[in-house]
Scaffold this motif. Structure first.
Motif, PDB file in Angstrom:
ATOM      1  N   ASP A 164      11.592   1.081   5.651  1.00 26.24           N
ATOM      2  CA  ASP A 164      10.170   0.787   5.614  1.00 26.24           C
ATOM      3  C   ASP A 164       9.933  -0.683   5.943  1.00 26.24           C
ATOM      4  OD1 ASP A 164       9.390  -0.690   2.726  1.00 26.24           O
ATOM      5  OD2 ASP A 164      11.240   0.460   2.661  1.00 26.24           O
ATOM      6  N   PHE A 165       8.725  -0.963   6.433  1.00 25.88           N
ATOM      7  CA  PHE A 165       8.279  -2.318   6.728  1.00 25.88           C
ATOM      8  C   PHE A 165       6.833  -2.426   6.278  1.00 25.88           C
ATOM      9  CE2 PHE A 165       5.792  -5.084   9.517  1.00 25.88           C
ATOM     10  CZ  PHE A 165       6.455  -6.298   9.356  1.00 25.88           C
ATOM     11  N   ASN A 166       6.520  -3.494   5.543  1.00 24.98           N
ATOM     12  CA  ASN A 166       5.174  -3.671   5.025  1.00 24.98           C
ATOM     13  C   ASN A 166       4.764  -5.121   5.221  1.00 24.98           C
ATOM     14  OD1 ASN A 166       4.810  -1.000   3.242  1.00 24.98           O
ATOM     15  ND2 ASN A 166       6.898  -1.774   3.006  1.00 24.98           N
ATOM     16  N   LEU A 167       3.541  -5.321   5.685  1.00 30.52           N
ATOM     17  CA  LEU A 167       3.028  -6.669   5.921  1.00 30.52           C
ATOM     18  C   LEU A 167       1.610  -6.766   5.375  1.00 30.52           C
ATOM     19  CD1 LEU A 167       3.267  -9.491   7.193  1.00 30.52           C
ATOM     20  CD2 LEU A 167       2.338  -8.502   9.309  1.00 30.52           C
ATOM     21  N   GLN A 168       1.387  -7.786   4.545  1.00 28.17           N
ATOM     22  CA  GLN A 168       0.053  -8.141   4.072  1.00 28.17           C
ATOM     23  C   GLN A 168      -0.220  -9.559   4.550  1.00 28.17           C
ATOM     24  OE1 GLN A 168       0.272  -7.743  -0.193  1.00 28.17           O
ATOM     25  NE2 GLN A 168       1.270  -5.763  -0.062  1.00 28.17           N
ATOM     26  N   ASP A 169      -1.319  -9.754   5.237  1.00 33.10           N
ATOM     27  CA  ASP A 169      -1.629 -11.086   5.761  1.00 33.10           C
ATOM     28  C   ASP A 169      -3.123 -11.372   5.637  1.00 33.10           C
ATOM     29  OD1 ASP A 169      -1.148 -13.552   6.847  1.00 33.10           O
ATOM     30  OD2 ASP A 169      -0.992 -12.854   8.916  1.00 33.10           O
ATOM     31  N   PRO A 170      -3.646 -11.372   4.405  1.00 33.28           N
ATOM     32  CA  PRO A 170      -5.077 -11.574   4.217  1.00 33.28           C
ATOM     33  C   PRO A 170      -5.442 -13.060   4.133  1.00 33.28           C
ATOM     34  CG  PRO A 170      -4.053 -11.162   2.114  1.00 33.28           C
ATOM     35  CD  PRO A 170      -2.949 -11.087   3.141  1.00 33.28           C
ATOM     36  N   ILE A 171      -6.717 -13.362   4.225  1.00 36.87           N
ATOM     37  CA  ILE A 171      -7.224 -14.696   3.873  1.00 36.87           C
ATOM     38  C   ILE A 171      -7.385 -14.678   2.357  1.00 36.87           C
ATOM     39  CG2 ILE A 171      -9.047 -16.395   4.230  1.00 36.87           C
ATOM     40  CD1 ILE A 171      -9.724 -14.943   6.839  1.00 36.87           C
ATOM     41  N   LEU A 211       7.785  10.279   9.935  1.00 33.32           N
ATOM     42  CA  LEU A 211       7.323   8.942  10.271  1.00 33.32           C
ATOM     43  C   LEU A 211       5.901   8.790   9.745  1.00 33.32           C
ATOM     44  CD1 LEU A 211       7.887   6.255  11.735  1.00 33.32           C
ATOM     45  CD2 LEU A 211       6.865   7.274  13.783  1.00 33.32           C
ATOM     46  N   SER A 212       5.656   7.696   9.009  1.00 39.38           N
ATOM     47  CA  SER A 212       4.352   7.498   8.375  1.00 39.38           C
ATOM     48  C   SER A 212       3.843   6.094   8.668  1.00 39.38           C
ATOM     49  CB  SER A 212       4.458   7.701   6.860  1.00 39.38           C
ATOM     50  OG  SER A 212       5.047   8.955   6.558  1.00 39.38           O
ATOM     51  N   LEU A 213       2.523   5.982   8.770  1.00 38.70           N
ATOM     52  CA  LEU A 213       1.865   4.713   9.062  1.00 38.70           C
ATOM     53  C   LEU A 213       0.627   4.593   8.200  1.00 38.70           C
ATOM     54  CD1 LEU A 213       1.171   2.171  10.859  1.00 38.70           C
ATOM     55  CD2 LEU A 213      -0.001   3.778  12.389  1.00 38.70           C
ATOM     56  N   SER A 214       0.385   3.397   7.679  1.00 38.71           N
ATOM     57  CA  SER A 214      -0.838   3.126   6.929  1.00 38.71           C
ATOM     58  C   SER A 214      -1.312   1.724   7.271  1.00 38.71           C
ATOM     59  CB  SER A 214      -0.583   3.232   5.412  1.00 38.71           C
ATOM     60  OG  SER A 214      -1.719   2.835   4.684  1.00 38.71           O
ATOM     61  N   THR A 215      -2.621   1.571   7.482  1.00 41.36           N
ATOM     62  CA  THR A 215      -3.175   0.253   7.758  1.00 41.36           C
ATOM     63  C   THR A 215      -4.528   0.129   7.068  1.00 41.36           C
ATOM     64  OG1 THR A 215      -3.898  -1.287   9.493  1.00 41.36           O
ATOM     65  CG2 THR A 215      -4.176   1.059   9.936  1.00 41.36           C
ATOM     66  N   THR A 216      -4.778  -1.046   6.479  1.00 39.95           N
ATOM     67  CA  THR A 216      -6.021  -1.305   5.756  1.00 39.95           C
ATOM     68  C   THR A 216      -6.542  -2.679   6.149  1.00 39.95           C
ATOM     69  OG1 THR A 216      -5.249  -0.002   3.858  1.00 39.95           O
ATOM     70  CG2 THR A 216      -7.102  -1.495   3.470  1.00 39.95           C
ATOM     71  N   ASP A 217      -7.856  -2.757   6.358  1.00 34.22           N
ATOM     72  CA  ASP A 217      -8.481  -4.033   6.698  1.00 34.22           C
ATOM     73  C   ASP A 217      -9.855  -4.082   6.028  1.00 34.22           C
ATOM     74  OD1 ASP A 217      -8.453  -6.507   8.586  1.00 34.22           O
ATOM     75  OD2 ASP A 217     -10.401  -5.583   8.939  1.00 34.22           O
ATOM     76  N   ASP A 257       0.848  -1.189   0.000  1.00 38.31           N
ATOM     77  CA  ASP A 257       0.000   0.000   0.000  1.00 38.31           C
ATOM     78  C   ASP A 257       0.887   1.243   0.000  1.00 38.31           C
ATOM     79  OD1 ASP A 257      -2.192  -1.592   0.075  1.00 38.31           O
ATOM     80  OD2 ASP A 257      -2.948  -0.890   2.006  1.00 38.31           O
ATOM     81  N   PHE A 258       0.450   2.272  -0.713  1.00 33.28           N
ATOM     82  CA  PHE A 258       1.206   3.517  -0.743  1.00 33.28           C
ATOM     83  C   PHE A 258       1.210   4.159   0.642  1.00 33.28           C
ATOM     84  CE2 PHE A 258      -0.487   3.815  -5.311  1.00 33.28           C
ATOM     85  CZ  PHE A 258       0.569   3.075  -5.792  1.00 33.28           C
ATOM     86  N   VAL A 259       2.384   4.574   1.092  1.00 33.82           N
ATOM     87  CA  VAL A 259       2.529   5.214   2.397  1.00 33.82           C
ATOM     88  C   VAL A 259       3.120   6.601   2.185  1.00 33.82           C
ATOM     89  CG1 VAL A 259       3.559   5.048   4.696  1.00 33.82           C
ATOM     90  CG2 VAL A 259       2.871   2.967   3.494  1.00 33.82           C
ATOM     91  N   ASP A 260       2.293   7.635   2.406  1.00 31.13           N
ATOM     92  CA  ASP A 260       2.766   9.019   2.372  1.00 31.13           C
ATOM     93  C   ASP A 260       3.418   9.368   1.035  1.00 31.13           C
ATOM     94  OD1 ASP A 260       2.752  11.415   3.682  1.00 31.13           O
ATOM     95  OD2 ASP A 260       4.590  11.073   4.805  1.00 31.13           O
ATOM     96  N   VAL A 261       2.704   9.095  -0.057  1.00 26.92           N
ATOM     97  CA  VAL A 261       3.242   9.321  -1.407  1.00 26.92           C
ATOM     98  C   VAL A 261       3.051  10.768  -1.823  1.00 26.92           C
ATOM     99  CG1 VAL A 261       2.886   8.780  -3.848  1.00 26.92           C
ATOM    100  CG2 VAL A 261       3.030   6.940  -2.162  1.00 26.92           C
ATOM    101  N   GLU A 262       4.105  11.360  -2.373  1.00 24.41           N
ATOM    102  CA  GLU A 262       4.054  12.711  -2.906  1.00 24.41           C
ATOM    103  C   GLU A 262       3.495  12.712  -4.324  1.00 24.41           C
ATOM    104  OE1 GLU A 262       4.346  16.775  -3.031  1.00 24.41           O
ATOM    105  OE2 GLU A 262       4.850  15.534  -1.301  1.00 24.41           O
ATOM    106  N   GLN A 263       4.041  11.850  -5.193  1.00 19.47           N
ATOM    107  CA  GLN A 263       3.516  11.720  -6.534  1.00 19.47           C
ATOM    108  C   GLN A 263       4.062  10.456  -7.186  1.00 19.47           C
ATOM    109  OE1 GLN A 263       4.712  15.276  -8.715  1.00 19.47           O
ATOM    110  NE2 GLN A 263       6.461  14.249  -9.612  1.00 19.47           N
ATOM    111  N   LEU A 269       4.746   0.821   7.357  1.00 20.69           N
ATOM    112  CA  LEU A 269       5.484   1.795   8.160  1.00 20.69           C
ATOM    113  C   LEU A 269       6.636   2.342   7.325  1.00 20.69           C
ATOM    114  CD1 LEU A 269       5.785  -0.166  11.525  1.00 20.69           C
ATOM    115  CD2 LEU A 269       4.418   1.889  11.169  1.00 20.69           C
ATOM    116  N   ARG A 270       6.841   3.619   7.398  1.00 21.56           N
ATOM    117  CA  ARG A 270       7.964   4.239   6.690  1.00 21.56           C
ATOM    118  C   ARG A 270       8.539   5.344   7.549  1.00 21.56           C
ATOM    119  NH1 ARG A 270      10.337   4.971   1.708  1.00 21.56           N
ATOM    120  NH2 ARG A 270       9.037   3.314   0.848  1.00 21.56           N
TER     121      ARG A 270
END
Length: 795
Positions: free
Chosen positions: A246-253, A199-205, A129-135, A227-228
């Motif tokens: 940065d650290f990114n985790l996707q753990d969907p069903i 410091l940036s954070l993004s979470t989606t569920d 997922d995009f985290v704090d994107v400028e362009q 996290l970035r």
């Protein structure tokens, strides 16, 4: 930039808004004035760059809910994204970039992904997922001179927001149907006079959109965390050092497909889907209507995707130029579980191939600008180690499904039950390059820009699959093609060998390649530029690391273990223009790309067995040509609109030994290969459009001045083929998507509601021929109608 076009980004050039509120009124597009890009490794106005570039601003991404690469396709007509899970992901530009429908560690994509100037080798490692994107800049066409060997189709250049020496922050919360919840937070400010941090954070569920009747659960959910962090150090006016991690985790069903349809193949009727399912009394697919969104997959599903890394970027202004060093390490951990038979029958009970990748990159370049000459020169080094240790296991339904009815062992579930393949796959990948790009301003209007890049690539691989099964005496035995093995003649082992057997080989590849291009640009008038480009580019060769077909004696066919490089000839002409006081922008591009030795998916039947072996090979030649147009207009601060379109003509110029489509394959007298010369390439729509508008009016809410606004964005794709060789069963019909939003905003606050796929269009993202050529076609479904609301603060 809404609509994903450089034209839309420039609609309001030279019309600086009077207030922050007025600037907010065009939040669906980048701020007014020049749009600065770094497409040529230095900062420039996008309308001055003689390339086909789309610029998508962070505000546009937020407004339209485009929070990962997959959603960019609705903004950029010639960007195609296909994914059945993060690893099986393909990104194409103008229809080229990656072989369609096959994952293989030993090849590389043709669309380069860059985040803050760091190259991401695997598409799977860029599905974050995009985290704090400028362009985001989408560069269309070969970019081999400045961006490297594997950018035959283009590049996606993502820039995140830099640390600020002024304290600032952003917070956003969204909620919607299907239990959608998303939160974003970004904080930046000074730590000292010379050090700033962000410091940036993004979470989606979100709950899944497909119901699995076997497990009584919703699948294809979303569950992501990003996290970035970044530190910017300015020890002197001419030195900037940025440390990012940065650290990114996707753990969907995830991830499952649904029953789409059944077609007739050339297999014997008792070996096709209808007859095979009849062997299991009481079994019924939960629905033959794919848009009921029901499946019955019985194997465990998982798609854990962890990725991250760190980089150091040093920028040092030296005289009339800037020296830049980018050092980076990235890792990728992939933990999948799949149901390979796409049914609720225990044919394959495990198909799990976890992968770990480490990559290291170093780029050093110097950008010089003075007088009539400016140039960029540099070097690039890349090393990747990719290790897959997987397992595949068959279940009690495998005997009846995979063995011919004439074989008396097909009635014994124990024969193929528990066949286990333990796979150990290793790739070591080294790439070195030197490059240069010159811009000679021959006159005040004419610029001549040659470029060159030399690449060395080396790949070393290992494929080791050890297959064991239960022999007729009840002991576990190796399944091998070695006739000297004591159990080679055992009837159970022979039946198992016809399904899967051990294989070991160590392929390698190394080569030098030269890329070059020549670009001419001419300023026809103050706001009109014409340009023409010829590029000779390539995509590196590779090695097949998913196994290869076996010869008649059972040994691996090593003659197909190597894949030749793609050789690309590309021609492009274009015009970039602005008029009506720069309230309107129109950019038009025509292109013609011919690729020799195009890397394509092949599925080969091993004679005398049920084994289907997918691997990569080279098509003789393909051609893609077309016209793109990006138009946008903003007659006032209250109204903006855009329309982007693309016509793409595409075909296999010559491919005489392609895999046959399912309707022509599987029979005793079926051809081993088919001539698909003149047919469509997979994944490309002839017509593609995106369009939209936004209107706002001054308003006051709770004694706060701001704007009430409504926005509409839409896209359309015409029919495309979804199989390596076009099939009557796998064409995806054209579809259009319509998104709406409405809200109220001020300079520091935005509250809006949104609905995406507003008319609940039922459409396929892709269709696939399932293993075994039984006639079963599976479907990857897109999202149904989704709706929700978002509140955003800045401080």
């Amino acid at each position: 930039m809404a609509g994903g076009s450089a034209a839309h980004a420039q609609t309001a050039a030279l019309q600086e808004p009077a207030t922050i509120e007025e600037e907010a009124a065009v939040a669906a597009a980048p701020p007014s004035g020049e749009v600065v890009v770094t497409a040529r490794r230095r900062s420039e106005n996008v309308q001055d760059v003689p390339l086909a570039i789309s610029v998508i601003g962070g505000e546009t991404l937020d407004a339209q809910g485009a929070y990962n690469i997959s959603r960019l396709t609705q903004l950029q007509p010639t960007l195609q994204f296909f994914s059945t899970n993060p690893r099986n992901t393909f990104i194409n530009i103008r229809g080229i970039g990656a072989p369609f429908g096959l994952t293989n560690d030993g090849f590389e994509q043709g669309v380069g992904i860059y985040v803050d100037q760091v190259y991401y080798n695997r598409i799977a490692s860029a599905t974050l997922d995009f985290v704090d994107v400028e362009q985001i800049e989408v560069l269309r066409g070969p970019q081999g001179t400045l961006y490297g060997k594997n950018t035959t189709a283009g590049a996606i250049n993502i820039t995140t927001r830099a640390p600020s020496f002024d304290f600032e922050g952003r917070a956003e919360v969204s909620a919607g149907n299907y239990g959608f919840k998303q939160g974003k937070l970004s904080v930046s400010g000074p730590l000292s006079d010379t050090l700033a941090a962000r410091l940036s954070l993004s979470t989606t569920d979100r709950r899944g959109t497909i119901y699995n009747v076997t497990t009584d659960s919703w699948i294809n959910s979303q569950d992501t965390l990003g996290l970035r962090g970044a530190l910017l150090w300015k020890p002197a006016e001419d030195v900037r050092v940025t440390l990012s991690g940065d650290f990114n985790l996707q753990d969907p069903i995830c991830c499952g497909q649904v029953y789409a349809r059944v077609g007739t193949t050339q297999r014997a009727l008792d070996r096709q889907y209808t007859a095979l399912t009849a062997l299991f009394p009481g079994y019924r697919v939960p629905s033959t209507n794919p848009f009921d969104r029901l499946t019955d997959l019985d194997a465990d599903l998982a798609a854990r995707n962890e990725l991250g890394g760190a980089s150091v970027r040093v920028e040092w202004d030296l005289g009339p130029g800037t020296l830049t060093s980018v050092t980076a390490w990235r890792y990728w951990d992939w933990g999948p579980k799949n149901d390979r038979d796409f049914t609720g029958l225990p044919i394959y009970t495990k198909v799990n191939n976890p992968t770990h990748q480490d990559q290291y990159t170093q780029e050093l370049r110097y950008a010089y600008e003075a007088g009539k000459l400016d140039f960029v020169v540099g070097g690039f080094a890349f090393y990747q180690k990719n290790h897959t240790t997987g397992i595949q296991e068959t279940g009690p339904a495998a005997s009846a499904w995979l063995l011919a009815p004439s074989n008396p062992l097909s009635h014994n579930p124990a024969v193929l039950n528990g066949i286990t393949a333990e796979n150990d796959i290793l790739l070591k990948n080294l790439s070195l390059a030197a490059f240069g790009k010159l811009n000679w301003h021959a006159t005040d209007r004419l610029t001549i820009s040659p470029g060159i890049r030399i690449n060395y690539d080396k790949k070393e691989g290992r494929y080791d699959s050890v297959v064991t099964g239960t022999a007729s005496d009840g002991t576990r035995q190796l399944i091998t093609n070695d006739a000297s093995h004591p159990y080679y003649g055992d009837p159970w082992t022979a039946a198992q060998r016809g399904t899967q057997s051990s294989q070991f080989f160590e392929p390698n590849f190394s080569d030098w390649n030269l890329s070059y291009d020549l670009n001419l640009s001419y300023d026809v008038a103050a706001d009109v530029m014409a340009y023409a480009t010829y590029a000779r580019s390539f995509k590196t060769g590779g090695i097949n690391l998913n196994g290869v077909p076996s010869r008649a004696d059972g040994t691996p066919a090593l003659e197909v273990a190597q894949i030749d490089p793609e050789k690309v000839d590309h021609f492009e002409v274009g015009v970039k223009s602005q008029f009506w006081g720069r309230r309107a922008t129109l950019n038009v591009t025509g292109f013609w790309t011919r690729i020799k030795d195009f890397q394509a998916s092949v599925i080969s039947n091993i004679s005398g067995s049920n084994v289907l072996r997918g691997y990569l090979a080279n098509a003789d030649a393909v051609r893609v040509r077309g016209i793109e147009a990006d138009f946008s207009i903003r007659p006032s601060q209250r109204l903006s609109a855009y329309l982007n379109g693309a016509f793409t003509d595409h075909e296999f110029v010559k491919f005489v030994d392609a895999p046959c489509p399912p309707e022509l394959a599987g029979g005793v007298n079926s051809p081993a290969n088919c001539d698909v010369s003149g047919q469509w390439l997979p994944g490309i729509s002839k017509w593609a459009f995106s369009w939209g508008t936004e209107y706002n009016v001054p308003a006051k809410v709770l004694d706060r001045d701001g704007q009430a606004y409504v926005g509409y964005d839409a896209s359309y794709r015409s029919k495309f083929s979804s199989n390596a060789s076009r099939s009557i069963y796998t064409d995806v019909d054209g579809y259009s998507l319509h998104n709406f939003r409405a809200g109220f905003r001020t300079d520091s606050f935005d509250l809006f509601g949104w609905v995406r796929n507003a008319f609940d269009e039922n459409y396929f993202e892709s269709l696939a021929v399932t293993p075994g050529n039984t006639g079963l076609i599976s479907a990857q479904l897109a999202d149904p109608r989704t709706w929700g609301g978002t509140v955003r603060f800045s401080f």
